[in-house]
Design an enzyme around this catalytic site. Structure first.
Site, PDB file in Angstrom:
ATOM      1  N   ARG A   1      14.787  90.493 138.547  1.00  0.00           N
ATOM      2  CA  ARG A   1      15.703  90.358 137.419  1.00  0.00           C
ATOM      3  C   ARG A   1      16.206  91.732 136.958  1.00  0.00           C
ATOM      4  NH1 ARG A   1      12.774  89.266 133.734  1.00  0.00           N
ATOM      5  NH2 ARG A   1      10.819  88.791 134.798  1.00  0.00           N
TER       6      ARG A   1
ATOM      7  N   LYS B   1      -0.470  83.245 137.159  1.00  0.00           N
ATOM      8  CA  LYS B   1      -0.151  81.941 136.562  1.00  0.00           C
ATOM      9  C   LYS B   1       0.013  80.868 137.642  1.00  0.00           C
ATOM     10  CE  LYS B   1       3.542  83.380 134.411  1.00  0.00           C
ATOM     11  NZ  LYS B   1       3.446  84.797 134.796  1.00  0.00           N
ATOM     12  N   THR B   2       0.840  81.174 138.636  1.00  0.00           N
ATOM     13  CA  THR B   2       1.098  80.186 139.684  1.00  0.00           C
ATOM     14  C   THR B   2      -0.138  79.977 140.552  1.00  0.00           C
ATOM     15  OG1 THR B   2       3.444  80.741 139.713  1.00  0.00           O
ATOM     16  CG2 THR B   2       2.585  79.629 141.656  1.00  0.00           C
TER      17      THR B   2
ATOM     18  N   ASP C   1       4.953  77.919 135.274  1.00  0.00           N
ATOM     19  CA  ASP C   1       5.573  79.096 134.654  1.00  0.00           C
ATOM     20  C   ASP C   1       6.153  78.915 133.251  1.00  0.00           C
ATOM     21  OD1 ASP C   1       6.259  81.943 135.329  1.00  0.00           O
ATOM     22  OD2 ASP C   1       8.303  81.254 135.010  1.00  0.00           O
TER      23      ASP C   1
ATOM     24  N   LYS D   1      15.250  82.123 134.473  1.00  0.00           N
ATOM     25  CA  LYS D   1      14.761  82.793 133.281  1.00  0.00           C
ATOM     26  C   LYS D   1      15.827  82.847 132.175  1.00  0.00           C
ATOM     27  CE  LYS D   1      10.357  83.820 133.611  1.00  0.00           C
ATOM     28  NZ  LYS D   1       9.761  83.350 134.850  1.00  0.00           N
TER      29      LYS D   1
ATOM     30  N   HIS E   1       5.558  81.256 128.201  1.00  0.00           N
ATOM     31  CA  HIS E   1       5.590  81.760 129.583  1.00  0.00           C
ATOM     32  C   HIS E   1       4.178  81.588 130.143  1.00  0.00           C
ATOM     33  CE1 HIS E   1       6.310  85.262 132.611  1.00  0.00           C
ATOM     34  NE2 HIS E   1       6.682  84.115 133.118  1.00  0.00           N
TER      35      HIS E   1
ATOM     36  N   ARG F   1       9.500  85.373 147.359  1.00  0.00           N
ATOM     37  CA  ARG F   1       9.244  84.176 146.547  1.00  0.00           C
ATOM     38  C   ARG F   1       9.502  82.898 147.305  1.00  0.00           C
ATOM     39  NH1 ARG F   1       7.473  84.536 140.945  1.00  0.00           N
ATOM     40  NH2 ARG F   1       7.694  86.718 140.450  1.00  0.00           N
TER      41      ARG F   1
ATOM     42  N   SER G   1       4.343  88.754 134.974  1.00  0.00           N
ATOM     43  CA  SER G   1       4.633  88.527 136.384  1.00  0.00           C
ATOM     44  C   SER G   1       3.528  89.102 137.286  1.00  0.00           C
ATOM     45  CB  SER G   1       5.970  89.198 136.707  1.00  0.00           C
ATOM     46  OG  SER G   1       6.390  88.809 137.969  1.00  0.00           O
TER      47      SER G   1
HETATM   48  N1  LIG Z   1      -8.153  87.690 141.612  1.00  0.00           N
HETATM   49  C1  LIG Z   1      -6.895  87.248 141.672  1.00  0.00           C
HETATM   50  N2  LIG Z   1      -6.457  86.337 140.772  1.00  0.00           N
HETATM   51  C2  LIG Z   1      -5.176  85.900 140.797  1.00  0.00           C
HETATM   52  N3  LIG Z   1      -4.260  86.289 141.706  1.00  0.00           N
HETATM   53  C3  LIG Z   1      -4.646  87.175 142.647  1.00  0.00           C
HETATM   54  C4  LIG Z   1      -5.973  87.688 142.667  1.00  0.00           C
HETATM   55  N4  LIG Z   1      -6.071  88.558 143.703  1.00  0.00           N
HETATM   56  C5  LIG Z   1      -4.863  88.585 144.292  1.00  0.00           C
HETATM   57  N5  LIG Z   1      -3.994  87.752 143.695  1.00  0.00           N
HETATM   58  C6  LIG Z   1      -2.562  87.586 144.063  1.00  0.00           C
HETATM   59  O1  LIG Z   1      -1.777  87.960 142.946  1.00  0.00           O
HETATM   60  C7  LIG Z   1      -0.578  87.206 142.897  1.00  0.00           C
HETATM   61  C8  LIG Z   1      -0.460  86.452 141.586  1.00  0.00           C
HETATM   62  O2  LIG Z   1       0.875  86.009 141.501  1.00  0.00           O
HETATM   63  P1  LIG Z   1       1.396  84.699 140.792  1.00  0.00           P
HETATM   64  O3  LIG Z   1       2.495  84.140 141.629  1.00  0.00           O
HETATM   65  O4  LIG Z   1       0.310  83.765 140.453  1.00  0.00           O
HETATM   66  O5  LIG Z   1       2.039  85.394 139.510  1.00  0.00           O
HETATM   67  P2  LIG Z   1       2.626  84.719 138.216  1.00  0.00           P
HETATM   68  O6  LIG Z   1       1.740  85.056 137.076  1.00  0.00           O
HETATM   69  O7  LIG Z   1       2.884  83.296 138.479  1.00  0.00           O
HETATM   70  O8  LIG Z   1       3.988  85.560 138.040  1.00  0.00           O
HETATM   71  P3  LIG Z   1       5.526  85.140 137.798  1.00  0.00           P
HETATM   72  O9  LIG Z   1       5.703  84.884 136.345  1.00  0.00           O
HETATM   73  O10 LIG Z   1       6.286  86.328 138.247  1.00  0.00           O
HETATM   74  O11 LIG Z   1       5.819  83.946 138.635  1.00  0.00           O
HETATM   75  C9  LIG Z   1      -0.618  86.244 144.073  1.00  0.00           C
HETATM   76  O12 LIG Z   1       0.095  86.827 145.119  1.00  0.00           O
HETATM   77  C10 LIG Z   1      -2.125  86.171 144.392  1.00  0.00           C
HETATM   78  O13 LIG Z   1      -2.383  85.869 145.734  1.00  0.00           O
HETATM   79  O1  LIG Z   2      11.614  85.295 136.622  1.00  0.00           O
HETATM   80  C1  LIG Z   2      11.344  85.754 137.736  1.00  0.00           C
HETATM   81  O2  LIG Z   2      12.113  86.409 138.423  1.00  0.00           O
HETATM   82  C2  LIG Z   2      10.006  85.496 138.298  1.00  0.00           C
HETATM   83  C3  LIG Z   2       9.056  85.196 137.236  1.00  0.00           C
HETATM   84  O3  LIG Z   2       8.560  84.110 137.118  1.00  0.00           O
HETATM   85  C4  LIG Z   2       8.779  86.264 136.262  1.00  0.00           C
HETATM   86  O4  LIG Z   2       9.173  87.419 136.502  1.00  0.00           O
HETATM   87  O5  LIG Z   2       8.158  85.957 135.245  1.00  0.00           O
HETATM   88 CA   LIG Z   3       4.806  82.183 138.929  1.00  0.00          CA
HETATM   89 MN   LIG Z   4       7.408  83.864 135.325  1.00  0.00          MN
END
Ligand SMILES: Nc1ncnc2c1ncn2[C@@H]1O[C@H](COP(=O)(O)OP(=O)(O)OP(=O)(O)O)[C@@H](O)[C@H]1O
Ligand SMILES: O=C([O-])CC(=O)C(=O)O
Ligand SMILES: [Ca+2]
Ligand SMILES: [Mn+2]
Length: 630
Positions: A148, A334-335, A349, A293, A312, A414, A330
């Site tokens: 972004r 979360k995911t 998310d 977003k 979020h 992604r 990010s």
């Molecule tokens: N101990 C851990 N706990 C959680 N995630 C981990 C850990 N170790 C490595 N990872 C990695 O960290 C990343 C966490 O990313 P995730 O997609 O869950 O982010 P998010 O919080 O959903 O962010 P966004 O808001 O950008 O989508 C994944 O690639 C996951 O494999």
């Molecule tokens: O919005 C995006 O590009 C990916 C995401 O989930 C974040 O950054 O929180």
């Molecule tokens: Ca996510």
């Molecule tokens: Mn997000």
């Protein structure tokens, strides 16, 4: 001269910005540079690093790795044609669809674009796009932007929003006026009208049917249409028949830039929200996350007006109906952590928390897939199939196998897939009142415990702080973790002052008796460079113990500085890692790093010291006291 831009200069051309300019405009127009990096090592910007290519050809060659084909196949090697169909699985057009000269722009009557026929592809099925990978997903490139652009996100400031929204220091809402918005809107609409085809999606946001929002997305690229098809809630053919007028419309011109000489513009990218007109315009970026977003920002305005808290966060539910929220910036998990074999996924998310309970805003997930492994994240792995959009990943040109470890295009690769691609998704994506509120931080300083129990004041303190520290793994010479503080774990998307959301969260947690937890998914045994990231299976065990209620029964000790309650034991996790001090070889280095992080928290929180949270001054004082003490 832009009022909000401050000191900008014409770049003499750093490689990256020149490349971005060349990619966006296919000419090397000098770009205008905006705000330099934040002070104090605190980074308030969670956008991704620029794309690692200098020309379009270079970018395309990064995406495809060569190998010797075993069975050469022509069809496989050619890009898929974009079908000219007007209908699809979700796409039975309702009466009047598709219109001939497009609805976008009724205002100018004598122009080529008004006379031109534009083919409207309405609610297309997933069979449109660029490259199909070996598992059937659609691999695409988002162009020069692989994340972004928060510095280019503008909101129209009018008599209403002036008073309602959060403006000024720390706010993500960069102002623009109605006129500049209309200039950009016209530019986007003219561009879309000049195309031979545009894509239109009519979809919903929010699974809570009482508070559902109808959105229309008009875009230039098939991949954008498929992305939103996955990410928003897909209407049934019957719902589409009676869709009516949308509540909110996006005009996404993608790569087509804004005019940098338009008032308020500071680069050739602009993402503009006009709440009064219920419209958003995107110019000069193809990163699909802007749409997702951008709509989330709109929800952060609309929902609190109805007493609903927008979050979020990820969300899942156990068999017994216990709901957990996963907040975090990010990349904090979360995911990854809400996608759990043993639980029902409500969403990964964006959620709403109302008197009805929780509801997902979206109809799909957007998982990071850097270093994705089948073993560690099987459900996400299996969701990458036909219909899924894979953004900026690298694949073998011949086998079409994706190499998830390849960061050639970006770290921020992604996958976007409909939520029903996760086998234990809870559909409809709603649940009862949350029992646990888990705050995720990826602490690359390695001083926060893997898990701690928070009281309400601490939960609010950490929610308002919104801390994480990641390391830009690919940038050479980056040794020092970068602390990021983003209020409400989503400062880039909130529209009101953070204390408004914080007060609502405190209120709801109190009312429903939810417990707060802080989980460090980052470093252990030392900071980035000497320690290592906490193993995902351990984090999963910690999360299991929170869900099951076991962790609530553990005995606790309090840490220095942050005053966090650490459990003595967690089933399946080595006891010695629970208190980070035990994992550092050098205790002095640990203390020094702990104090350093404490100082960054304190500095960040200064601006909030003047604000009251909720009706009660007592809570405000408790929150202020819940930060690090040293
Ligand atoms: N101990 C851990 N706990 C959680 N995630 C981990 C850990 N170790 C490595 N990872 C990695 O960290 C990343 C966490 O990313 P995730 O997609 O869950 O982010 P998010 O919080 O959903 O962010 P966004 O808001 O950008 O989508 C994944 O690639 C996951 O494999
Ligand atoms: O919005 C995006 O590009 C990916 C995401 O989930 C974040 O950054 O929180
Ligand atoms: Ca996510
Ligand atoms: Mn997000």
């Amino acid at each position: 001269m832009p009022e909000n831009g401050g000191d900008f200069t014409f770049s003499k051309g750093s490689k990256a910005t020149a490349a971005a300019a060349a990619l966006l405009t296919r000419k090397s127009l000098p770009m205008i540079q905006t705000h330099p990096k934040g002070e104090n090592g605190i980074c308030h910007d969670d956008s991704a690093a620029p794309v690692k290519a200098h020309t379009l050809d270079e970018l395309h060659s990064l995406q495809k790795k060569r190998s010797t084909p075993t069975t050469p196949s022509r069809e496989l090697m050619d890009p898929l044609p974009i079908p000219g169909t007007r209908t699809g699985r979700w796409g039975r057009p309702h009466p009047g669809w598709p219109p001939t000269t497009i609805i976008l722009h009724p205002s100018h009557c004598m122009s080529d674009s008004a006379l031109k026929f534009t083919h409207v592809l309405y609610n297309l099925s997933p069979a449109a796009g660029s490259f199909i990978t070996s598992t059937g997903a659609l691999a695409t490139l988002s162009g020069a932007k692989t994340g972004r652009s928060p510095r280019d996100k503008r909101v129209v400031r009018d008599d209403t929003t002036e008073h309602e929204l959060w403006w000024g220091k720390g706010s993500p809402n960069i102002e623009m006026d109605e006129h500049a918005f209309m200039v950009n809107r016209e530019r986007a609409v003219d561009y879309l009208n000049s195309l031979d085809k545009v894509f239109v999606n009519d979809q919903f946001l929010n699974w809570d049917s009482e508070h559902r929002i109808k959105v229309r997305i008009v875009s230039a690229r098939a991949y954008h249409s498929l992305f939103m098809h996955n990410m928003c809630i897909r209407p049934t053919p019957q719902e589409l028949e009676h869709f009516g007028a949308p509540d909110f419309t996006i005009y996404n011109a993608g790569q087509f830039p804004c005019n940098r000489y338009t008032h308020y513009m500071t680069s050739s990218t602009s993402i503009d929200i006009n709440l009064a007109r219920r419209e958003m315009v995107i110019l000069g970026t193809q990163y699909a996350g802007e749409m997702k977003k951008g709509l989330f920002s709109v929800m952060h305005y609309l929902m609190p007006k109805r007493g609903i808290l927008s979050l979020h966060s990820g969300c899942n539910m156990g068999r017994g109906g216990d709901v957990a929220l996963f907040f975090g910036l990010s990349g904090t998990g979360k995911t990854t952590l809400s996608t759990d074999r043993n639980r029902f996924l409500i969403g990964d998310d964006e959620h709403c928390w109302s008197e009805n309970g929780v509801s997902n805003i979206e109809g799909g997930c957007y998982a990071k897939c850097i270093d994705l492994s089948r073993e560690r994240e099987p459900d996400i792995w299996n969701a990458i199939k036909f219909g899924t959009v894979l953004e900026n990943v690298v694949f073998d040109e011949h086998t079409r196998d994706v190499d998830y470890s390849d960061k050639s295009v970006t770290e921020n690769t992604r996958a976007s897939y409909p939520i029903e691609y996760i086998p234990n998704a809870k559909i409809p994506c709603v649940g009862p009142q949350p029992k646990n509120v888990i705050l995720l931080a990826c602490d690359a300083f390695g001083v926060l415990p893997p898990v701690s129990k928070l009281n309400l004041a601490q939960t609010m303190y950490h929610f308002i702080s919104g801390y994480t520290a990641l390391v830009a793994g690919t940038e050479e010479g980056v040794k020092e973790p970068q602390a990021t503080f983003s209020a409400c774990f989503g400062a880039a998307f909130i529209m009101l002052h953070p204390t408004k959301y914080a007060a609502m969260l405190a209120d709801k947690m109190q009312k429903h008796g939810a417990t707060g937890w802080l989980v460090n998914t980052g470093w252990s045994g030392g900071r980035y460079g000497s320690g290592s990231r906490i193993k995902l299976p351990y984090t999963r065990k910690i999360i299991d113990a929170i869900h099951s209620g076991d962790l609530l029964k553990a005995s606790y000790e309090k840490t220095e500085v942050f005053g966090l309650e650490i459990p003595a034991q967690v089933e399946g996790v080595p006891t010695e890692i629970l208190n980070p001090i035990n994992t550092w070889a050098n205790r002095d280095a640990y203390k020094e790093t702990l104090l350093k992080l404490g100082g960054l928290f304190r500095k960040n929180f200064e601006v909030f010291a003047d604000y009251q949270i909720g009706e009660d001054n007592k809570l405000t004082e408790e929150i202020l006291a819940a930060g690090p003490i040293f």
